[in-house]
Write a protein that holds these residues in place. Structure first.
Motif, PDB file in Angstrom:
ATOM      1  N   GLU A  17      -3.462  16.050  34.795  1.00  0.00           N
ATOM      2  CA  GLU A  17      -3.341  15.033  34.020  1.00  0.00           C
ATOM      3  C   GLU A  17      -4.640  14.619  32.605  1.00  0.00           C
ATOM      4  O   GLU A  17      -4.176  13.711  31.639  1.00  0.00           O
ATOM      5  CB  GLU A  17      -4.836  13.541  35.507  1.00  0.00           C
ATOM      6  N   ASN A  18      -4.795  15.462  31.831  1.00  0.00           N
ATOM      7  CA  ASN A  18      -5.953  15.202  31.008  1.00  0.00           C
ATOM      8  C   ASN A  18      -6.012  16.084  29.892  1.00  0.00           C
ATOM      9  O   ASN A  18      -6.625  16.860  29.050  1.00  0.00           O
ATOM     10  CB  ASN A  18      -7.700  14.652  30.822  1.00  0.00           C
ATOM     11  N   SER A  19      -4.455  17.324  30.288  1.00  0.00           N
ATOM     12  CA  SER A  19      -4.204  18.507  29.586  1.00  0.00           C
ATOM     13  C   SER A  19      -2.820  19.074  29.763  1.00  0.00           C
ATOM     14  O   SER A  19      -1.991  18.339  30.537  1.00  0.00           O
ATOM     15  CB  SER A  19      -4.372  19.631  30.673  1.00  0.00           C
ATOM     16  N   LYS A  48      -0.925  10.961  34.263  1.00  0.00           N
ATOM     17  CA  LYS A  48      -1.318   9.542  34.666  1.00  0.00           C
ATOM     18  C   LYS A  48      -0.644   8.651  34.084  1.00  0.00           C
ATOM     19  O   LYS A  48      -0.669   7.403  34.721  1.00  0.00           O
ATOM     20  CB  LYS A  48      -2.598   9.801  33.192  1.00  0.00           C
ATOM     21  N   GLN A  71      -9.832   8.163  31.651  1.00  0.00           N
ATOM     22  CA  GLN A  71      -8.986   8.752  30.490  1.00  0.00           C
ATOM     23  C   GLN A  71     -10.541   9.556  29.626  1.00  0.00           C
ATOM     24  O   GLN A  71     -11.628   9.507  29.384  1.00  0.00           O
ATOM     25  CB  GLN A  71      -8.599   7.664  29.591  1.00  0.00           C
ATOM     26  N   HIS A 129     -12.392  12.507  27.549  1.00  0.00           N
ATOM     27  CA  HIS A 129     -12.501  13.208  25.740  1.00  0.00           C
ATOM     28  C   HIS A 129     -13.708  13.580  26.141  1.00  0.00           C
ATOM     29  O   HIS A 129     -14.737  13.467  26.695  1.00  0.00           O
ATOM     30  CB  HIS A 129     -12.615  12.083  25.490  1.00  0.00           C
ATOM     31  N   GLN A 133       2.294  11.689  27.270  1.00  0.00           N
ATOM     32  CA  GLN A 133       1.016  12.490  28.121  1.00  0.00           C
ATOM     33  C   GLN A 133       1.670  13.396  28.672  1.00  0.00           C
ATOM     34  O   GLN A 133       1.440  13.932  29.946  1.00  0.00           O
ATOM     35  CB  GLN A 133      -0.403  12.086  27.976  1.00  0.00           C
ATOM     36  N   TYR A 171      -6.989  17.964  26.149  1.00  0.00           N
ATOM     37  CA  TYR A 171      -8.470  17.323  25.957  1.00  0.00           C
ATOM     38  C   TYR A 171      -9.630  18.136  26.661  1.00  0.00           C
ATOM     39  O   TYR A 171     -10.175  17.955  26.016  1.00  0.00           O
ATOM     40  CB  TYR A 171      -8.291  15.531  26.572  1.00  0.00           C
ATOM     41  N   THR A 172      -9.075  18.477  27.992  1.00  0.00           N
ATOM     42  CA  THR A 172      -9.955  19.360  28.184  1.00  0.00           C
ATOM     43  C   THR A 172      -9.714  20.915  28.645  1.00  0.00           C
ATOM     44  O   THR A 172     -11.072  21.815  28.421  1.00  0.00           O
ATOM     45  CB  THR A 172      -9.656  19.713  30.059  1.00  0.00           C
TER      46      THR A 172
END
Length: 628
Positions: A299-301, A206, A471, A473, A250, A291-292
């Motif tokens: 993107e979130n991991s 991201k 984002q 959460h 990140q 996060y996941t």
């Protein structure tokens, strides 16, 4: 599969919880103490109940200091272990970027927990430097000054060196170098300098725009050499001790960590060949948060652990320096998200629900349109083998009746009966779908009729990144996790804004446009928790980088082409914005004065220099938060 297993499979708490968040046998979310893992988990709903009995009601941001201390220990000790294992010959000196969470209660504890590791602070603005200088940091700790800097910012940074602060001014451009040279000459004090070098390697994820040669801050190769040559010409090259090369924010893929660190080392060795006496290599941020719980490059991991990240950095730098025949530099990183994200959670309750199904269907009246009879007849063949057909038919008849209502061919009472019949069918279709192993496309179609749970929070104040940049959460009910959820919902906040909703959720099966939830209890409140919000969410909802309100100017345009100034509103001073984030400016002055007076007593500062230091600090407090 029993109910407990069903709940775990739905939310996947054990995947993303990092051993900090767990599920208790009674269905409550529990908090583990990572500093004392042998201690049983404590019920989060019980904590909330106790706080509310004391008069502290939800919605609330709940900070867990044990989580914060654990993360600081983990990153520092992981670097220490990697340094020992690799045989690296210099220490690690991390800094926390204040912009990630500027709240006084958070920064106070970061300084406290980081003290055994000589953990420092990163300041990206004048207000943040004022905050950093109010802390009596360990002797070896760094204050790294990034971002655009005016003369006032630079003056305070240089003067702070006189009382023992290791305040590094990271040069972002040749123009900024000229300002540093000028201020240094005026003060007669050498600065402690760094240079920010843009890397060409670009990360994925991201925040890929924060990396590569198109990133906002830092210098390219030509600008870098201009600065080195200029510092040599004015006799200040000996002050250049640190190279800052931001790996990216990140970083999802550990291979990017190695590649970017390797390129940073190449610049470091080249600068040393140019005569720069570098001793510190700052690799910026990048250490991500999973996060996941997917444990993959996404993107979130992230596809690595903290220990793996530290090993990759240490090995890469050690090999590069050994090949170049250089001493190992002190390693610096600016991990903010990984330090503070897990330490805070947002807690709120559901106020009410808009349910998109109904318990019963009214009888069809003789005067009703035949489509209403057709809609009602769908219930006669609503069986598992025809559930998709029933969805298709019910949706068709409902849509046709709405079109007829708009044209005046169906009256209001007929339309109301049709909607009730439709919602009753949807209720039965949902129940059938929950009992079926394979529903084809029906699951995605049913998302169109997910409930809306109206919740007691503001998305824009408390979860700005969820609204602004999608984002993710983890969001989980805080109770009833030993029961299978029987509804699906999107979450709407209390604001009167259609954007104030959450409609993307982390589940064990992947991302979902709705959250599995339970029917609201008749008594008591139904709580939800949003986890890992300690990075940026508190800050962006308040004052990012401690920049306050800007000056506001109101004008009117004149017929002759000019304008008339109608009103001017001055922007916030640093003193004002500090008070917004739990700091008392007077306490900051007193803390700084105490350290200055201690330096006078030890003979490191004379009375004139004391006046300079105190004047610079107070001037900054009274100054504008933006560039002057």
């Amino acid at each position: 599969m029993n109910q407990l297993d069903v709940s775990e499979d739905v939310y996947g708490v054990s995947r993303w919880g990092k051993g900090l968040i767990t599920k208790l046998p009674n269905g409550d979310v529990g908090l583990m103490d990572p500093l004392h893992p042998e201690t049983p988990a404590i019920s989060l709903p019980e904590i909330i109940s106790d706080l509310e009995n004391r008069g502290i009601a939800s919605p609330m941001v709940l900070r867990i200091s044990s989580f914060l201390e654990h993360e600081i220990r983990q990153i520092n000790e992981s670097f220490g272990e990697a340094i020992k294992r690799v045989g690296y010959k210099a220490p690690y000196r991390g800094v926390f970027p204040i912009k990630v969470n500027q709240q006084a209660q958070v920064v106070d504890r970061i300084v406290e927990y980081g003290r055994p590791y000589s953990y420092g602070l990163e300041a990206g603005s004048k207000p943040e430097l004022v905050v950093a200088l109010a802390y009596d940091l360990p002797k070896e700790a760094l204050i790294v000054c990034n971002g655009v800097k005016d003369a006032e910012f630079i003056r305070l940074a240089i003067l702070s060196r006189m009382i023992g602060f290791n305040t590094v001014i990271v040069l972002e451009s040749p123009k900024e170098a000229e300002t540093v040279i000028q201020v240094s000459r005026e003060l007669g004090v050498d600065p402690l300098l760094g240079v920010r070098v843009k890397l060409t390697h670009r990360i994925g994820g991201k925040w890929q725009e924060s990396s590569g040669d198109r990133s906002t801050f830092g210098m390219n190769t030509d600008q870098l050499l201009q600065v080195v040559d200029r510092l040599r010409d004015v006799g200040l090259l000996h002050c250049l001790k640190l190279q800052h090369s931001h790996l990216g924010s990140q970083v999802p893929d550990v291979h990017d960590v190695r590649h970017a660190a390797s390129e940073a080392c190449r610049y470091f060795t080249a600068l040393c060949e140019e005569g720069a006496p570098l001793t510190h290599l700052d690799l910026g941020g990048g250490l991500g948060v999973d996060y996941t719980g997917e444990k993959r490059s996404a993107e979130n991991s992230i596809n690595y652990t903290v220990e793996e990240y530290c090993t990759n950095v240490v090995e890469t730098v050690a090999y590069a320096m050994d090949d170049a025949g250089l001493d190992h530099p002190v390693l610096v990183t600016e991990s903010g998200r990984a330090v503070s994200a897990t330490s805070s959670m947002l807690i709120f309750d559901v106020l009410e629900a808009t349910l998109y199904d109904g318990p019963d269907a009214p009888a069809v009246e003789p005067e009703d349109h035949h489509y209403i009879s057709d809609l009602s007849a769908v219930s006669g063949y609503l069986v598992p083998d025809r559930v998709q057909e029933c969805w298709n038919d019910a949706t068709f008849y409902r849509d046709e009746l709405r079109a007829l209502f708009r044209r005046g061919a169906v009256d209001l009472r007929q339309m109301a009966r049709a909607e009730r019949i439709y919602l009753s069918l949807i209720s039965r279709i949902k129940a059938l779908a929950r009992s079926m192993e394979d529903t084809g496309d029906l699951d995605m179609q049913l998302e169109q009729v997910a409930d809306v749970y109206h919740c007691n929070f503001s998305l824009f104040q408390s979860l700005p990144d969820v609204w602004a940049i999608d984002q993710m959460h983890p969001i989980v009910p805080l109770q009833m996790l030993n029961q299978a959820p029987d509804r699906r919902a999107v979450l709407s906040d209390i604001t009167c804004d259609s954007d104030g909703k959450v409609d993307k959720f982390i589940l064990s099966e992947g991302m979902s446009p709705s959250l599995p939830v339970h029917s609201l209890p008749e008594e008591g409140r139904y709580y939800l928790g949003v986890f890992f919000v300690g990075a940026y969410q508190e800050t962006l909802g308040d004052l990012h980088n401690l920049f306050g309100d800007t000056n506001v100017v109101t004008i009117s345009l004149n017929p002759d082409g000019g304008f008339e100034l109608l009103h001017e509103q001055e922007g916030d001073t640093i003193s004002q914005v500090l008070s917004y984030v739990e700091y008392d400016p007077n306490d900051c002055v007193a803390a700084f004065r105490k350290m200055v007076d201690s330096a006078v007593t030890k003979g490191r500062v004379d009375s004139k220099q004391r006046r300079q230091l105190m004047s610079a600090y107070k001037d900054s407090l009274a100054g504008y938060t933006y560039f002057e």
